[in-house]
Design an enzyme around this catalytic site. Structure first.
Site, mmCIF file in Angstrom:
data_model
loop_
_atom_site.group_PDB
_atom_site.id
_atom_site.type_symbol
_atom_site.label_atom_id
_atom_site.label_comp_id
_atom_site.label_asym_id
_atom_site.label_seq_id
_atom_site.Cartn_x
_atom_site.Cartn_y
_atom_site.Cartn_z
ATOM 1 C CB THR A 130 -0.904 -0.002 1.257
ATOM 2 O OG1 THR A 130 -1.561 1.252 1.353
ATOM 3 C CG2 THR A 130 -0.106 -0.239 2.532
ATOM 4 C CG ASP A 131 -1.222 4.909 -1.053
ATOM 5 O OD1 ASP A 131 -1.753 4.311 -0.097
ATOM 6 O OD2 ASP A 131 -1.850 5.687 -1.799
ATOM 7 C CD GLU A 132 -3.436 3.513 4.457
ATOM 8 O OE1 GLU A 132 -3.227 3.468 5.676
ATOM 9 O OE2 GLU A 132 -4.568 3.467 3.965
ATOM 10 C CE1 TYR A 156 -3.445 -2.653 5.763
ATOM 11 C CE2 TYR A 156 -3.239 -0.326 5.222
ATOM 12 C CZ TYR A 156 -3.326 -1.644 4.819
ATOM 13 O OH TYR A 156 -3.289 -1.954 3.480
ATOM 14 C CE LYS A 160 -0.015 -4.608 3.074
ATOM 15 N NZ LYS A 160 -0.358 -5.955 2.561
ATOM 16 N N PRO A 211 -20.952 9.180 7.701
ATOM 17 C CG PRO A 211 -20.046 7.297 8.724
ATOM 18 C CD PRO A 211 -21.016 7.712 7.683
ATOM 19 C CB VAL A 212 -17.640 13.312 6.586
ATOM 20 C CG1 VAL A 212 -16.385 14.001 6.066
ATOM 21 C CG2 VAL A 212 -18.582 12.950 5.448
HETATM 22 P P1 NAD Z 1 -9.669 -7.353 2.328
HETATM 23 O O1 NAD Z 1 -9.668 -7.009 3.777
HETATM 24 O O2 NAD Z 1 -10.879 -7.071 1.516
HETATM 25 O O3 NAD Z 1 -9.349 -8.912 2.148
HETATM 26 C C1 NAD Z 1 -8.356 -9.555 2.881
HETATM 27 C C2 NAD Z 1 -8.533 -11.066 2.668
HETATM 28 O O4 NAD Z 1 -7.486 -11.740 3.375
HETATM 29 C C3 NAD Z 1 -9.864 -11.622 3.187
HETATM 30 O O5 NAD Z 1 -10.429 -12.500 2.248
HETATM 31 C C4 NAD Z 1 -9.461 -12.380 4.451
HETATM 32 O O6 NAD Z 1 -10.311 -13.475 4.730
HETATM 33 C C5 NAD Z 1 -8.052 -12.830 4.079
HETATM 34 N N1 NAD Z 1 -7.221 -13.106 5.254
HETATM 35 C C6 NAD Z 1 -7.051 -12.313 6.355
HETATM 36 N N2 NAD Z 1 -6.230 -12.918 7.218
HETATM 37 C C7 NAD Z 1 -5.864 -14.104 6.681
HETATM 38 C C8 NAD Z 1 -5.014 -15.165 7.085
HETATM 39 N N3 NAD Z 1 -4.373 -15.123 8.261
HETATM 40 N N4 NAD Z 1 -4.851 -16.218 6.262
HETATM 41 C C9 NAD Z 1 -5.498 -16.276 5.068
HETATM 42 N N5 NAD Z 1 -6.315 -15.302 4.626
HETATM 43 C C10 NAD Z 1 -6.498 -14.224 5.418
HETATM 44 O O7 NAD Z 1 -8.392 -6.625 1.727
HETATM 45 P P2 NAD Z 1 -8.195 -5.938 0.298
HETATM 46 O O8 NAD Z 1 -8.729 -4.568 0.349
HETATM 47 O O9 NAD Z 1 -8.637 -6.871 -0.739
HETATM 48 O O10 NAD Z 1 -6.606 -5.830 0.270
HETATM 49 C C11 NAD Z 1 -5.798 -6.852 -0.294
HETATM 50 C C12 NAD Z 1 -4.341 -6.460 -0.152
HETATM 51 O O11 NAD Z 1 -4.120 -5.208 -0.805
HETATM 52 C C13 NAD Z 1 -3.910 -6.243 1.301
HETATM 53 O O12 NAD Z 1 -2.607 -6.763 1.448
HETATM 54 C C14 NAD Z 1 -3.922 -4.739 1.483
HETATM 55 O O13 NAD Z 1 -2.980 -4.331 2.442
HETATM 56 C C15 NAD Z 1 -3.536 -4.273 0.087
HETATM 57 N N6 NAD Z 1 -4.038 -2.942 -0.294
HETATM 58 C C16 NAD Z 1 -5.371 -2.654 -0.270
HETATM 59 C C17 NAD Z 1 -5.808 -1.400 -0.713
HETATM 60 C C18 NAD Z 1 -7.270 -1.026 -0.751
HETATM 61 O O14 NAD Z 1 -7.591 0.095 -1.145
HETATM 62 N N7 NAD Z 1 -8.188 -1.903 -0.400
HETATM 63 C C19 NAD Z 1 -4.898 -0.457 -1.140
HETATM 64 C C20 NAD Z 1 -3.540 -0.773 -1.103
HETATM 65 C C21 NAD Z 1 -3.126 -2.036 -0.717
HETATM 66 O O1 TDX Z 2 -16.657 6.233 7.607
HETATM 67 C C1 TDX Z 2 -15.651 6.723 7.075
HETATM 68 N N1 TDX Z 2 -15.544 8.081 6.978
HETATM 69 C C2 TDX Z 2 -14.468 8.712 6.435
HETATM 70 O O2 TDX Z 2 -14.420 9.951 6.366
HETATM 71 C C3 TDX Z 2 -14.568 5.927 6.553
HETATM 72 C C4 TDX Z 2 -14.616 4.426 6.623
HETATM 73 C C5 TDX Z 2 -13.487 6.571 6.001
HETATM 74 N N2 TDX Z 2 -13.419 7.927 5.950
HETATM 75 C C6 TDX Z 2 -12.219 8.569 5.350
HETATM 76 C C7 TDX Z 2 -10.897 8.113 5.904
HETATM 77 C C8 TDX Z 2 -9.978 8.224 4.712
HETATM 78 O O3 TDX Z 2 -9.496 9.551 4.592
HETATM 79 O O4 TDX Z 2 -12.214 8.186 3.974
HETATM 80 C C9 TDX Z 2 -10.869 7.942 3.523
HETATM 81 C C10 TDX Z 2 -10.775 6.512 3.027
HETATM 82 O O5 TDX Z 2 -10.920 5.666 4.154
HETATM 83 P P1 TDX Z 2 -10.841 4.058 4.035
HETATM 84 O O6 TDX Z 2 -11.833 3.626 3.031
HETATM 85 O O7 TDX Z 2 -10.900 3.507 5.410
HETATM 86 O O8 TDX Z 2 -9.423 3.873 3.369
HETATM 87 P P2 TDX Z 2 -7.930 4.302 3.834
HETATM 88 O O9 TDX Z 2 -7.857 4.506 5.284
HETATM 89 O O10 TDX Z 2 -7.507 5.431 2.958
HETATM 90 O O11 TDX Z 2 -7.139 2.962 3.474
HETATM 91 C C11 TDX Z 2 -7.420 2.247 2.230
HETATM 92 O O12 TDX Z 2 -6.457 2.527 1.257
HETATM 93 C C12 TDX Z 2 -5.153 2.038 1.477
HETATM 94 C C13 TDX Z 2 -7.486 0.726 2.477
HETATM 95 O O13 TDX Z 2 -8.439 0.434 3.483
HETATM 96 C C14 TDX Z 2 -6.130 0.188 2.846
HETATM 97 O O14 TDX Z 2 -6.198 -1.235 2.962
HETATM 98 C C15 TDX Z 2 -5.155 0.547 1.766
HETATM 99 O O15 TDX Z 2 -3.863 0.117 2.108
#
Ligand code: NAD
Ligand code: TDX
Length: 365
Positions: A130-132, A156, A160, A211-212
């Site tokens: 992730t970019d985080e 988190y 990562k 919720p913002v």
């Molecule tokens: P998600 O939370 O939707 O899915 C995670 C999956 O991993 C689920 O299916 C869960 O059951 C499985 N899992 C969790 N713990 C486990 C374990 N111990 N063994 C086996 N499986 C397990 O996540 P996502 O949003 O699909 O993210 C996928 C990957 O991409 C992650 O590594 C996350 O850090 C990265 N990522 C996500 C975003 C985003 O915007 N969602 C952005 C950047 C990077």
């Molecule tokens: O209820 C909300 N209200 C709100 O204002 C939620 C859930 C989020 N937010 C804000 C927080 C963030 O600025 O919206 C933005 C996006 O929030 P999330 O959807 O929780 O994403 P973020 O925290 O940016 O992280 C996501 O992108 C990077 C993914 O969850 C991560 O897994 C990924 O690595």
């Protein structure tokens, strides 16, 4: 080719499975997923000659070794993680267990597999990150590059970052052929409704408050999930072992603007399809009012990163990666997907989902 996809029942993993099967129907995909609250078997195809779902934990090194050996796997694509920042603030230890220990066990299993001589010569361990990990940007700061120093701010992001460092070390120390992608905020189908976009969509449809956090001006770079999946495929196919590639969407927007767009898109959909008002009678759009009135500014997320932005020039130059979806077209597709797939999101909003919503937002609901 045989792939092992960890976390394939989650949001991005399931999209990756659909993407890969569409592009390479002759390949075989094995998914390993523990089916936590975020994993849904229903997001994936049924088992067949080209697909196998295994319910298990990435920390189970013996199981992972067996799957690598028996299938035999050419690409291990590692998506499994605890991925929600807010949950990491409530219970950080789970994030360390899965994201750090889990990645360590996978790396060790992959190292053993390669050392045994059983792995194909072109074996690849691809780590999805992730970019985080790069921290937070000011309004005028240049976008994150692969060489930007790590500065994770949430439990988190720290977990990562630790996993990225392990992957790097297993390449440098043991020669494991790894690639890493660090991407921005994904959105699209199968996104669990605790993250911003699907949460807002579901809440708009049920006339619940939106919720913002803080002033709503935190900026994220939004990446349509299939663009991300293409980027991962390019990194696997064309990436150089040991290298990191940033994948972005070129769509930096403040949260409140995303919410405004979602409200307008819902109003448009209700205007063009009269059945929606009957299906979602509580939605303000069913009564001719603006869902934006549902916005509620709630207490900010602790340590909330202000801005993320990705410089994806390296991926463009070396892999030929470019996002194809505009934010307007991607959000429209996403809204349509949620309107057409109510059974999916209804099913995932079970008891544990309700518990999370009340523990995170409490009296704001
Ligand atoms: P998600 O939370 O939707 O899915 C995670 C999956 O991993 C689920 O299916 C869960 O059951 C499985 N899992 C969790 N713990 C486990 C374990 N111990 N063994 C086996 N499986 C397990 O996540 P996502 O949003 O699909 O993210 C996928 C990957 O991409 C992650 O590594 C996350 O850090 C990265 N990522 C996500 C975003 C985003 O915007 N969602 C952005 C950047 C990077
Ligand atoms: O209820 C909300 N209200 C709100 O204002 C939620 C859930 C989020 N937010 C804000 C927080 C963030 O600025 O919206 C933005 C996006 O929030 P999330 O959807 O929780 O994403 P973020 O925290 O940016 O992280 C996501 O992108 C990077 C993914 O969850 C991560 O897994 C990924 O690595």
């Amino acid at each position: 080719m045989n792939l092992l996809v960890t976390g394939g029942a989650g949001f991005i993993g399931s999209n990756f499975v659909h993407h890969w099967r569409g592009a390479h129907p002759g390949d075989r995909v094995v998914v390993l997923d523990a089916l936590t609250y975020a994993g849904n078997r229903s997001s994936l195809p049924r088992d067949d000659d080209h697909f196998l779902f295994v319910h298990g934990d990435i920390r189970d090194a013996e199981l992972v070794s067996k799957l690598l050996r028996e299938n035999p796997i050419s690409v291990l694509a590692h998506f499994a993680a605890e991925s929600h920042v807010d949950r990491s603030i409530h219970s950080p230890e789970t994030f360390l267990d899965t994201n750090v220990t889990g990645t360590l066990r996978l790396l060790e299993a992959a190292r053993g597999y390669v050392a045994s001589g059983g792995a194909p010569a072109d074996f690849r361990f691809h780590h999805v990150s992730t970019d985080e990990v790069y921290g937070s940007l000011g309004p005028e700061d240049p976008a994150f590059e692969e060489a930007t120093p790590y500065a994770p701010n949430s439990p988190y992001a720290a977990s990562k970052a630790a996993s990225d460092h392990l992957v790097r070390a297993w390449h440098h120390t043991y020669g494991l052929p790894v690639t890493v992608t660090n991407c921005s905020n994904n959105y699209g189908p199968f996104h669990f409704p605790e993250k911003l976009i699907p949460l807002m969509l579901v809440n708009i449809l049920h006339a619940r408050s939106l919720p913002v956090y803080g002033d709503g001006m935190n900026v994220r770079d939004w990446l349509y999930v299939t663009d991300h999946c293409r980027g991962i495929e390019l990194a696997i196919r064309k990436g150089t072992p040991g290298e990191v590639y940033n994948i972005g969407g070129n769509n930096e927007r403040p949260n409140i603007e995303i919410i405004r767009t979602l409200c307008s898109l819902i109003v448009e959909e209700f205007a063009s399809d009269p059945e929606l008002a009957a299906r979602f009678p509580d939605c303000p759009a069913a009564k001719g009012s603006d869902p934006l009135t549902l916005v509620t500014h709630v207490t900010d997320r602790p340590g909330h990163d202000r801005r993320y932005a990705i410089n994806a020039e390296k991926a463009k130059r070396e892999l030929g990666y470019e996002p194809q979806e505009s934010l307007a077209s991607g959000l429209k597709k996403t809204v349509r997907w949620y309107l057409e797939n109510e059974p999916w999101w209804k099913a995932v909003m079970d008891g544990s989902y309700q518990d999370w919503i009340s523990s995170n937002y409490g009296e704001a609901r």
